[in-house]
Write a protein that holds these residues in place. Structure first.
Motif, PDB file in Angstrom:
ATOM      1  N   ILE A  64       0.849  -1.201   0.000  1.00  0.00           N
ATOM      2  CA  ILE A  64       0.000   0.000   0.000  1.00  0.00           C
ATOM      3  C   ILE A  64       0.880   1.246   0.000  1.00  0.00           C
ATOM      4  CG2 ILE A  64      -1.641   1.333   1.390  1.00  0.00           C
ATOM      5  CD1 ILE A  64      -2.814  -1.449   2.253  1.00  0.00           C
ATOM      6  N   ILE A  65       1.905   1.236   0.833  1.00  0.00           N
ATOM      7  CA  ILE A  65       2.834   2.368   0.876  1.00  0.00           C
ATOM      8  C   ILE A  65       3.521   2.533  -0.474  1.00  0.00           C
ATOM      9  CG2 ILE A  65       4.978   3.222   1.918  1.00  0.00           C
ATOM     10  CD1 ILE A  65       4.013   1.778   4.531  1.00  0.00           C
ATOM     11  N   THR A  66       3.933   1.428  -1.078  1.00  0.00           N
ATOM     12  CA  THR A  66       4.591   1.475  -2.391  1.00  0.00           C
ATOM     13  C   THR A  66       3.672   2.072  -3.447  1.00  0.00           C
ATOM     14  OG1 THR A  66       5.998  -0.414  -1.877  1.00  0.00           O
ATOM     15  CG2 THR A  66       5.634   0.059  -4.209  1.00  0.00           C
ATOM     16  N   SER A  67       2.411   1.696  -3.421  1.00  0.00           N
ATOM     17  CA  SER A  67       1.462   2.215  -4.409  1.00  0.00           C
ATOM     18  C   SER A  67       1.303   3.722  -4.298  1.00  0.00           C
ATOM     19  CB  SER A  67       0.094   1.542  -4.232  1.00  0.00           C
ATOM     20  OG  SER A  67       0.196   0.173  -4.513  1.00  0.00           O
ATOM     21  N   VAL A  68       1.506   4.251  -3.113  1.00  0.00           N
ATOM     22  CA  VAL A  68       1.380   5.693  -2.908  1.00  0.00           C
ATOM     23  C   VAL A  68       2.690   6.413  -3.252  1.00  0.00           C
ATOM     24  CG1 VAL A  68       0.990   7.470  -1.143  1.00  0.00           C
ATOM     25  CG2 VAL A  68      -0.422   5.414  -1.167  1.00  0.00           C
ATOM     26  N   VAL A  69       3.817   5.826  -2.880  1.00  0.00           N
ATOM     27  CA  VAL A  69       5.123   6.473  -3.047  1.00  0.00           C
ATOM     28  C   VAL A  69       5.705   6.263  -4.446  1.00  0.00           C
ATOM     29  CG1 VAL A  69       7.492   6.480  -2.133  1.00  0.00           C
ATOM     30  CG2 VAL A  69       5.587   6.247  -0.586  1.00  0.00           C
ATOM     31  N   ALA A  70       5.235   5.257  -5.162  1.00  0.00           N
ATOM     32  CA  ALA A  70       5.850   4.878  -6.439  1.00  0.00           C
ATOM     33  C   ALA A  70       5.672   5.904  -7.552  1.00  0.00           C
ATOM     34  CB  ALA A  70       5.310   3.521  -6.894  1.00  0.00           C
ATOM     35  N   TYR A  71       4.997   6.989  -7.304  1.00  0.00           N
ATOM     36  CA  TYR A  71       4.893   8.064  -8.298  1.00  0.00           C
ATOM     37  C   TYR A  71       6.238   8.758  -8.484  1.00  0.00           C
ATOM     38  CZ  TYR A  71      -0.135   7.536  -8.392  1.00  0.00           C
ATOM     39  OH  TYR A  71      -1.391   7.024  -8.559  1.00  0.00           O
ATOM     40  N   ILE A  72       7.144   8.575  -7.527  1.00  0.00           N
ATOM     41  CA  ILE A  72       8.495   9.132  -7.629  1.00  0.00           C
ATOM     42  C   ILE A  72       9.342   8.096  -8.383  1.00  0.00           C
ATOM     43  CG2 ILE A  72      10.473  10.000  -6.333  1.00  0.00           C
ATOM     44  CD1 ILE A  72       8.487  10.371  -3.941  1.00  0.00           C
ATOM     45  N   PRO A  73       9.854   8.424  -9.569  1.00  0.00           N
ATOM     46  CA  PRO A  73      10.450   7.428 -10.463  1.00  0.00           C
ATOM     47  C   PRO A  73      11.453   6.437  -9.864  1.00  0.00           C
ATOM     48  CG  PRO A  73      10.251   9.504 -11.595  1.00  0.00           C
ATOM     49  CD  PRO A  73       9.828   9.750 -10.178  1.00  0.00           C
TER      50      PRO A  73
END
Length: 100
Positions: A64-73
Motif C-alpha cells: 500500500i505504501i509502495t502504491s502511494v510512493v511509487a509516483y516518484i520514479p
C-alpha cells in the motif's frame, strides 16, 4: 490453499515485474499510472484477506505504501522490488510453516 497466500504470490510477482528498470517505468507512465491505483486496491484486498486468515500483514502494508510512493520514479522502482521480494518471502515462509 488460503486466499491470502495466493494473493501474496500474485502481488509479489506483479510488484517485481513493475520494478524492472525502464520496462516497469514505461508501463506505469504509459498507462497514466493506472497500475499503481490498481495495485493499491489489490493490496487492500490482500490485506483484508491476510487479516481474515490471521497471516502476516506487513508485506501488504508495504505494498500500500509502495502504491502511494511509487509516483516518484527511482524510489518507485526500488520500492516495487523491495515489496515484491518481501511478499514472496512471506508467501514462501507461510508455505513452509504449513508443511512443518
Amino acid at each position: 490453499m488460503e486466499t491470502s497466500r495466493i494473493l501474496k504470490w500474485v502481488t509479489g510477482g506483479i510488484e517485481l515485474f513493475l520494478g524492472i528498470p525502464i520496462l516497469g517505468g514505461l508501463i506505469i507512465v504509459g498507462t497514466g499510472y493506472l497500475p499503481l491505483q490498481i495495485m493499491l486496491v489489490v493490496h487492500i484486498i490482500a490485506l483484508i484477506a491476510s487479516i481474515y486468515d490471521k497471516q502476516k500483514k506487513s508485506g501488504n502494508i508495504l505494498g500500500i505504501i509502495t502504491s502511494v510512493v511509487a509516483y516518484i520514479p527511482i524510489v518507485g522502482m526500488f520500492m516495487h522490488i523491495l515489496t515484491g521480494i518481501w511478499l514472496l518471502v512471506e508467501a514462501f515462509g507461510y508455505q513452509r510453516e504449513k508443511e512443518i
